[in-house]
Motif scaffolding. Structure first.
Motif, mmCIF file in Angstrom:
data_model
loop_
_atom_site.group_PDB
_atom_site.id
_atom_site.type_symbol
_atom_site.label_atom_id
_atom_site.label_comp_id
_atom_site.label_asym_id
_atom_site.label_seq_id
_atom_site.Cartn_x
_atom_site.Cartn_y
_atom_site.Cartn_z
ATOM 1 N N GLU A 1 -4.570 12.318 -5.042
ATOM 2 C CA GLU A 1 -5.022 13.458 -4.867
ATOM 3 C C GLU A 1 -3.777 14.485 -4.525
ATOM 4 O O GLU A 1 -3.355 15.195 -4.825
ATOM 5 N N GLY A 2 -2.498 13.246 -4.063
ATOM 6 C CA GLY A 2 -1.526 14.149 -4.317
ATOM 7 C C GLY A 2 -0.493 13.726 -2.899
ATOM 8 O O GLY A 2 -1.102 12.576 -3.124
ATOM 9 N N VAL A 3 0.322 14.130 -2.694
ATOM 10 C CA VAL A 3 1.288 13.616 -1.424
ATOM 11 C C VAL A 3 0.813 14.348 -0.274
ATOM 12 O O VAL A 3 0.895 15.022 0.040
ATOM 13 N N ASP A 4 0.688 13.485 1.182
ATOM 14 C CA ASP A 4 0.709 13.966 2.644
ATOM 15 C C ASP A 4 1.667 14.978 2.515
ATOM 16 O O ASP A 4 3.066 14.784 1.954
ATOM 17 N N GLU A 5 1.041 16.175 2.907
ATOM 18 C CA GLU A 5 1.909 17.441 2.720
ATOM 19 C C GLU A 5 2.912 18.011 3.831
ATOM 20 O O GLU A 5 4.390 18.307 3.683
ATOM 21 N N ARG A 6 3.663 17.018 5.251
ATOM 22 C CA ARG A 6 4.206 16.980 5.971
ATOM 23 C C ARG A 6 5.243 16.559 4.575
ATOM 24 O O ARG A 6 6.900 16.833 5.544
ATOM 25 N N THR B 1 1.068 -0.992 0.098
ATOM 26 C CA THR B 1 0.440 0.480 -0.083
ATOM 27 C C THR B 1 0.489 1.441 0.119
ATOM 28 O O THR B 1 1.379 1.788 0.696
ATOM 29 N N VAL B 2 1.173 1.975 -1.097
ATOM 30 C CA VAL B 2 1.472 3.014 -0.794
ATOM 31 C C VAL B 2 0.426 4.794 -0.973
ATOM 32 O O VAL B 2 0.377 5.878 -0.786
ATOM 33 N N ASP B 3 -0.640 3.712 -0.785
ATOM 34 C CA ASP B 3 -2.372 5.626 -0.286
ATOM 35 C C ASP B 3 -3.158 5.310 0.669
ATOM 36 O O ASP B 3 -3.112 4.199 0.717
ATOM 37 N N ASP B 4 -3.487 5.736 1.518
ATOM 38 C CA ASP B 4 -4.665 5.810 1.887
ATOM 39 C C ASP B 4 -5.616 7.021 2.297
ATOM 40 O O ASP B 4 -5.132 8.220 1.106
ATOM 41 N N ARG B 5 -6.787 6.546 2.498
ATOM 42 C CA ARG B 5 -8.113 7.714 2.523
ATOM 43 C C ARG B 5 -7.159 9.158 3.025
ATOM 44 O O ARG B 5 -6.796 9.137 4.406
ATOM 45 N N PRO B 6 -7.696 9.968 2.728
ATOM 46 C CA PRO B 6 -7.412 11.419 3.644
ATOM 47 C C PRO B 6 -8.281 11.865 4.771
ATOM 48 O O PRO B 6 -9.329 11.359 4.839
ATOM 49 N N TYR B 7 -6.904 12.222 5.233
ATOM 50 C CA TYR B 7 -8.235 12.445 7.283
ATOM 51 C C TYR B 7 -8.762 13.647 6.792
ATOM 52 O O TYR B 7 -8.184 14.396 5.970
ATOM 53 N N GLY B 8 -10.112 14.137 7.422
ATOM 54 C CA GLY B 8 -10.961 15.240 6.836
ATOM 55 C C GLY B 8 -12.072 14.453 5.939
ATOM 56 O O GLY B 8 -13.135 15.261 5.742
ATOM 57 N N GLY B 9 -11.552 13.332 5.587
ATOM 58 C CA GLY B 9 -12.393 13.209 4.889
ATOM 59 C C GLY B 9 -12.343 13.239 2.904
ATOM 60 O O GLY B 9 -11.882 14.174 3.128
ATOM 61 N N GLY B 10 -14.054 13.137 2.085
ATOM 62 C CA GLY B 10 -13.598 13.468 0.884
ATOM 63 C C GLY B 10 -13.490 12.470 0.100
ATOM 64 O O GLY B 10 -12.701 11.208 0.076
ATOM 65 N N LYS C 1 0.799 8.872 1.187
ATOM 66 C CA LYS C 1 1.758 8.315 1.992
ATOM 67 C C LYS C 1 3.293 8.424 2.053
ATOM 68 O O LYS C 1 4.206 8.311 1.538
ATOM 69 N N THR C 2 3.252 8.948 3.543
ATOM 70 C CA THR C 2 4.890 9.819 3.593
ATOM 71 C C THR C 2 6.189 8.427 4.120
ATOM 72 O O THR C 2 6.979 8.505 2.860
ATOM 73 N N GLU C 3 5.979 7.633 4.430
ATOM 74 C CA GLU C 3 6.574 5.901 4.452
ATOM 75 C C GLU C 3 7.783 5.741 3.752
ATOM 76 O O GLU C 3 8.906 5.724 3.641
ATOM 77 N N PRO C 4 6.731 4.908 2.827
ATOM 78 C CA PRO C 4 6.985 4.458 1.203
ATOM 79 C C PRO C 4 8.138 5.867 0.228
ATOM 80 O O PRO C 4 8.577 5.484 0.210
ATOM 81 N N LEU C 5 7.244 7.150 0.588
ATOM 82 C CA LEU C 5 7.864 8.240 -0.817
ATOM 83 C C LEU C 5 9.416 8.719 0.247
ATOM 84 O O LEU C 5 10.696 8.912 -0.583
ATOM 85 N N GLN C 6 9.670 8.563 1.514
ATOM 86 C CA GLN C 6 11.006 9.293 1.717
ATOM 87 C C GLN C 6 11.240 8.270 2.026
ATOM 88 O O GLN C 6 12.891 8.321 1.837
ATOM 89 N N GLN C 7 11.768 6.634 1.895
ATOM 90 C CA GLN C 7 12.705 5.612 1.832
ATOM 91 C C GLN C 7 13.136 5.924 0.394
ATOM 92 O O GLN C 7 14.381 5.272 0.182
#
Ligand code: SAM
Length: 241
Positions: A118-123, A50-59, A65-71
């Motif tokens: 929808e793009g990548v986690d802002e953090r 899994t490289v993606d997940d549902r957005p916080y706040g819904g929609g 996700k941050t982890e796989p991208l960071q690595q």
């Protein structure tokens, strides 16, 4: 100078388009440009990768996700020259121009992050990305094509990549103007002839004609460019004619 590029993408196969064809393909073959890929999916630990997940706040839509991208970025950093600039391709970034490409072509190494969903986690952007660049005011479904636009555009500015060193200097935007029209054989096509001056052998007349065409086209098609460019005496005179 060699530019080493590593791309972070869920679809690394797409980059065959720049690695294997035309001017960019030759640059790779001649060792002037290197393009490697890191797939964030290779850095997942769950069974479904899994490289993606549902957005916080819904929609609607999913978020990378941050982890796989960071690595993946960490591995990419280790595979290119030190001090790489990490770039996120994004419609919210700095608009890419010919001048921007020249800046990028002067860097020894780049890491290009292509988003999906929808793009990548802002953090992840806050902590890992140095620059955000956009290829235009429209939204693509992924950053891969945007990354390839950047790779193609900057590679033709690297010394030794284009067969003729003047080619890039004569293209549109290099001098802030659009390029002049071009013709090749046959001399007559349908009822249209090649402009006489181009057959004259008079290099000075040809140079002036081309400059005038460039100015005329830019005035007709892109007056916004003319407002930005610093015209010389000869250019101002031709424009007034
Ligand atoms: N929700 C994002 C927004 O509105 O800013 C758009 C996400 S877009 C569907 C998916 C990915 O395509 C982005 O993460 C980005 O990497 C890439 N992308 C889309 N349009 C782009 C553009 N104009 N320039 C560069 N990259 C773009």
């Amino acid at each position: 100078s060699v530019v080493e590029i590593s791309v972070i993408s869920l679809f690394p196969e797409m980059f065959a388009a720049v690695r294997d064809y035309g001017v960019t393909g030759r640059a790779v073959q001649n060792g002037l440009l290197s393009i490697t890929c890191c797939n964030p999916r290779d850095f997942t630990t769950d069974r479904h990768q899994t490289v993606d997940d549902r957005p916080y706040g819904g929609g609607p839509g999913m978020v990378m996700k941050t982890e796989p991208l960071q690595q993946a970025i960490a591995l990419a950093k280790a595979s290119v020259a030190p001090g790489a600039t990490v770039i996120y391709l994004s419609p919210q970034g700095r608009p890419l121009t010919q001048a921007g490409l020249a800046e990028l072509a002067a860097k020894p190494s780049l890491i290009l992050l292509a988003g999906r969903y929808e793009g990548v986690d802002e953090r992840l952007i806050d902590s890992e990305v140095d620059e955000e660049w956009s290829i235009g005011d429209y939204v693509l479904s992924g950053g891969e094509l945007a990354a390839m636009v950047m790779i193609d555009g900057l590679s033709r500015l690297l010394p030794g990549v284009l067969g003729h060193h003047l080619s890039a200097e004569q293209d549109s935007f290099a001098e802030g103007l659009l390029d002049c029209p071009h013709y090749t054989r046959p001399e007559h096509y349908r009822d249209m002839a090649v402009p006489d001056v181009l057959l004259s052998g008079n290099h000075e007349a040809i140079r002036r004609w081309r400059l005038k065409q460039s100015l005329g086209r830019t005035w007709l098609r892109r007056r916004d460019l003319l407002e930005k460019v610093e015209l010389g005496d000869e250019q101002n005179k031709l424009l007034a004619e």
